[in-house]
Design a protein around this motif. Sequence first.
Motif, short mmCIF file in Angstrom:
data_model
loop_
_atom_site.label_atom_id
_atom_site.label_comp_id
_atom_site.label_asym_id
_atom_site.label_seq_id
_atom_site.Cartn_x
_atom_site.Cartn_y
_atom_site.Cartn_z
N LYS A 3 0.79 -1.22 0.00
CA LYS A 3 0.00 0.00 0.00
C LYS A 3 0.83 1.28 0.00
O LYS A 3 0.34 2.34 -0.38
N ASP A 4 2.08 1.18 0.46
CA ASP A 4 2.88 2.39 0.62
C ASP A 4 3.11 3.08 -0.72
O ASP A 4 3.63 2.47 -1.67
N THR A 5 2.74 4.34 -0.80
CA THR A 5 2.82 5.08 -2.06
C THR A 5 4.26 5.25 -2.52
O THR A 5 4.56 5.14 -3.71
N ARG A 26 5.53 2.00 -4.12
CA ARG A 26 4.93 1.75 -5.42
C ARG A 26 5.50 2.72 -6.47
O ARG A 26 5.76 2.34 -7.62
N ASN A 27 5.71 3.97 -6.08
CA ASN A 27 6.32 4.93 -7.01
C ASN A 27 7.76 4.53 -7.35
O ASN A 27 8.19 4.61 -8.50
N ASP A 37 2.67 12.31 -9.26
CA ASP A 37 1.28 12.20 -9.70
C ASP A 37 1.15 12.14 -11.22
O ASP A 37 0.20 11.55 -11.74
#
Length: 582
Positions: free
Chosen positions: A254-256, A259-260, A416
């Motif tokens: 889940k950690d953004t 994942r980025n 983003d």
Amino acid sequence: MALGRIFPSFVQFHHQTLSPSFKPSTVRKPVLARNSNGQEPSSTGSVAVQEKKTFPGKQEADVVVIGSGIAGLCCAGLLARYGQDVLVLESHDLPGGAAHSFQIKGYKFDSGPSLFSGFQSRGPQANPLAQVLDALGESLPCVNYDSWMVYIPEGEFLSRIGPTEFFKDLEKYASPNAGGEWQKLLDAVLPLSAAAMALPPLSIRGDFGVLSTAAARYAPSLLKSFVQMGPQGALGATKLLRPFSEIIDSLELKDTFIRNWVDLLSFLLAGVKTNGILSAEMVYMFAEWYKPGCCLEYPLHGTGAVVDALVRGMKKFGGRLSLGSHVENIVVENDRATGVKLRSGQFIRAKKAVVSNASMWDTLKLLPKEVVPKSYLDRINNTEQCESFMHLHLGFDKEGIREDLGIHHIVVNDWDRGVDADQNVVLISVPSVLSPDLAPPGKHVLHAYTPGTEPYGLWEGLDRRSSEYKTLKAERSEVMWRAVERALGAGFSRDKCEVKLVGTPLTHQRFLRRNRGTYGPAIQAGKDSFPGHSTPIPQLYCCGDSTFPGIGVPAVAASGAIVANSLVSVSQHSQLLDAIGI
């Protein structure tokens, strides 16, 4: 930086070689903008390629290779090692293709790849390019290092490879649960690497002889890897041919930040995010970068040293390289490729095969229209392309630049927007940090670029001499200038640069002869696969980034090796594997 695709041999071979979906299916001086004022020279300028009016030497060979990129040179070198009479025809006046280097005012620039690993490794799990160099008896001295600088919206940090260092970065920039999620990812991925790396790339060939040179020869190591993984690991190995995002989702990461970060690594490897890259490729990369004792390598004397080593190895075994020899057409007689016609009008006969190291689109242009099956034509024309590049090459004084400057820097402006958005990610390499001979004394050489994200459509149809082109060039290069200023700090001044070169998609298209200046095919895992190496025209083969296993230095080296292996007997192939100890 150009990490390129890391080549996961076992799973992609199994997926592609015996059932290819597509089976019928340099210049070191002139490639990029060359004037110190940032303008491109004209075709009649001092950097223009001097094409030979007559072809020297014997006008035939067993195998004619079109193009001297990494794939073409690997293919030609191995064919020469196998005792074949091989001739490489290169349109430009120096070899290397997209991996060439060039020199201006004493500065030696890399034009493409600069981040490497595995050159010094040997044995079945070595980098495919290292295996080819080993087969040719060539060594490549390198400088080892273990880190690069990262500039992201959250801040900046020195990222080190290895099993533990990244946890420190997670503590600062990610959520409290990020360390546990990263460990979960490593625990799931690293055991799969035994399967992904069990089959040496040099063992693969494009016919059923592969059952001897690869499947039977390495079956024990494959079986051992599955046994060591246990039932759960073996089950996970079935995902190696699926997009890596499926592994991430199955682990419920889940950690953004994580994942980025993994999206960024994936994009640097293959030009796609985790939903488009094979899990096998990422597994291979994780095994190379997050294991104890791992390191990165930069060739002494620059990327051009890689090209030089391949050319030396090829010539050592009798292979020939003809520069300034532009192939105008592939000649097809009695439905077979029998040679090539040069722009000079000369015909060069290929007794056994013609191998094209050009892209699929550019190879198509060399063929007579009437011999190309519609299914082959449609497949090529319908294959989506990666976008192109903006390049910035600089030569400048070290004065005012911090002494602990590292070789590599990655700048991400906005997570983003996605790492594949144009003008969002900039890669910077300062190779003179590790190989000072690339710049005059007291100077640095720098290469910055946007990695396959520059839209060709913005440039299409522009006159390179027009004010509109020059204005767009200045506008679209600004993101690279700002990234360089951020990485080098206040001591850097663009006004004090002795060399300023800006390259655009039109530069790529013109000098590298790349259709639309493309990085290569935009083929996504789970949706399509890279073409095999044979074509509908007998005796015509292809290698390079338009073929299996895809984009990047290790991948194209493997593609060239596969074609060479396919053109000799299983016995010769097996003897070579024995000779290099794999």
